[in-house]
Design a protein around this motif. Sequence first.
Motif, PDB file in Angstrom:
ATOM      1  N   HIS A  82      19.222 -16.311 -61.356  1.00 50.92           N
ATOM      2  CA  HIS A  82      19.516 -14.914 -61.680  1.00 50.92           C
ATOM      3  C   HIS A  82      18.773 -14.515 -62.959  1.00 50.92           C
ATOM      4  O   HIS A  82      18.813 -15.212 -63.960  1.00 50.92           O
ATOM      5  N   LYS A 254      19.231   3.240 -59.721  1.00 49.64           N
ATOM      6  CA  LYS A 254      20.149   2.705 -58.714  1.00 49.64           C
ATOM      7  C   LYS A 254      19.390   2.002 -57.589  1.00 49.64           C
ATOM      8  O   LYS A 254      19.854   0.985 -57.058  1.00 49.64           O
ATOM      9  N   ARG A 257      18.321  -1.570 -58.711  1.00 55.45           N
ATOM     10  CA  ARG A 257      19.396  -2.570 -58.635  1.00 55.45           C
ATOM     11  C   ARG A 257      19.648  -3.002 -57.194  1.00 55.45           C
ATOM     12  O   ARG A 257      19.839  -4.196 -56.914  1.00 55.45           O
ATOM     13  N   GLN A 260      16.843  -5.330 -56.140  1.00 55.50           N
ATOM     14  CA  GLN A 260      16.841  -6.602 -56.857  1.00 55.50           C
ATOM     15  C   GLN A 260      18.039  -7.468 -56.479  1.00 55.50           C
ATOM     16  O   GLN A 260      17.893  -8.682 -56.267  1.00 55.50           O
ATOM     17  N   GLU A 261      19.212  -6.886 -56.377  1.00 54.12           N
ATOM     18  CA  GLU A 261      20.427  -7.642 -56.102  1.00 54.12           C
ATOM     19  C   GLU A 261      20.711  -7.788 -54.612  1.00 54.12           C
ATOM     20  O   GLU A 261      21.579  -8.581 -54.224  1.00 54.12           O
ATOM     21  N   GLU A 272      30.913  -4.364 -53.671  1.00 52.83           N
ATOM     22  CA  GLU A 272      29.524  -4.258 -53.248  1.00 52.83           C
ATOM     23  C   GLU A 272      29.338  -4.963 -51.897  1.00 52.83           C
ATOM     24  O   GLU A 272      29.982  -5.979 -51.626  1.00 52.83           O
TER      25      GLU A 272
END
Length: 534
Positions: A82, A254, A257, A260-261, A272
């Motif tokens: 991470h 937004k 993210r 990437q995640e 999420e």
Amino acid sequence: MAATALVVDDEVDLCRLMQITLTKMGIKSDVAYTLSQAKSYWDDNDYDFCLTDLKLPDGSGLDLVKHINRHSDTPVAVITAHGSMDLAIEALKLGAFDFVNKPLELPRLRQLVENALKVVQQDNATQTSDERTPEQDLLDSRLIGDSTVMQALKKTIVKLARSQAPVFLSGASGTGKEVVARLIHDLSPRRDGSFVPVNCGAIPSELMESEFFGHKKGSFTGAVTDKQGLFQQANGGTLFLDEVADLPLAMQVKLLRAIQEKTVRAIGDTKETPVDIRILSATHKDLNNLVKCGDFRQDLYYRINVIELKLPTLKARRDDIPVLSEYFLAQIASEWQLDLPPQLTDTARQRLQAHEFSGNVRELRNILERAITLAETSVIDSEHLGLPPLSDDTAPQHNTESDAAVRDSRQSPVMASDQAHNSTRYTTSNLHPYRTHNQQYNISAIQASSAHATHIKQPSSSHNDDNQRSSSPDRSEVALPKQGLEAYLQEQEKQLIIQALEETEGNKTQAAELLGTTFRSLRYRMKKLEIDED
């Protein structure tokens, strides 16, 4: 035969976890704990794919990616901690197939392995078959042309389809960015998933988050039901972000993210949701310049621009214009239900190849649609194209004999007589040959019939001498239409077509005869003016 894999990581427990997962999937695996051991295993054995950590005791996993890609096309996926996304992006640029983050999520790992095996199966099918593969047929049917730049583009698309890396499609407007994006998806392991295109400039900024990530019922006024966002719709497939440069800065954060995640949170939700998507993006604008100006986030630019594919303009592939024209003519003939597919004369073909196509492939199709409408027969000559004249040194030579042969072979007796009666050089008067019963309407008639609506004053009897010299009213006495000339003329044209359709009870063939035009031209004008066929 069972698939085989090489797993490389210095964490023993993680290696055992991955090996157990692969075994349950029916995959045999070997484990290496160092870079040197991994290279030795790879050189001595044949593996279907490799899964390696980026940080190893005696070196970087990037070196292993380079080593494998130097000798084969075997898919290599990387594991990144991470916060080490930059290394993962670098690995993708070096040819890595995909990446997975630590802590390792087994569903994500299984999905990655399944995609890698699909690539291996495609490669094996291509190598063992002497005939053309369905992938090659699909490529040639979607990307028309065999010029040098197109052959190189097709090879690149095949390579990009194997990978899961984000691809940024750059190029001028009309070069076919969405066509290429769909091809990459349809040739990839994600072909069974959804391809979700979205025009980022067409979504209002206040609705953008809801459109991308969805919302829960009652999360805001008007949210009467749960809504699935574009990311959720593309789960397992590909999300194509067209005109990505038009995203507002707030949404760029937004989106970064989510990419990437690989997770999204719907508006009003408390948790999420993981998503497995591949990002393809495109724009005709210069993103690098927008980053310098501060209108586009640099970190998002690096995330979506892992691999850049620049699409050639039509001017760079002039040799493809004839075959592209034939393709579009056949397509238009099918859509318009024409009895005979239109055919270009040699002169028209040469004129198209000499044109500077600022709108690229999209402009070529528009020109051909207009030419089919203006041509009274199924033969399209250069004068029907509506292009500006060329200078003497660049004008194509007119092949009289071949053009005449084309006309003679394609025209029916009725069409030939019509063409002999009507000039093919279109002026203002014969571009609008509307007639109702025994009346002939042209631009002047339209203006006269609307004189009261637009307050055009008729000349008085005291100016008969002036009227003999000029029938035009004094410009100082004319009130111009508020909506502009083009909109005004289109409205008059629309009313005349509707009137003809009403008098013929919707029979378009009879209406076209009343208006003094062809059935094909009438259908085109109805479509352009948005007149309902019913």
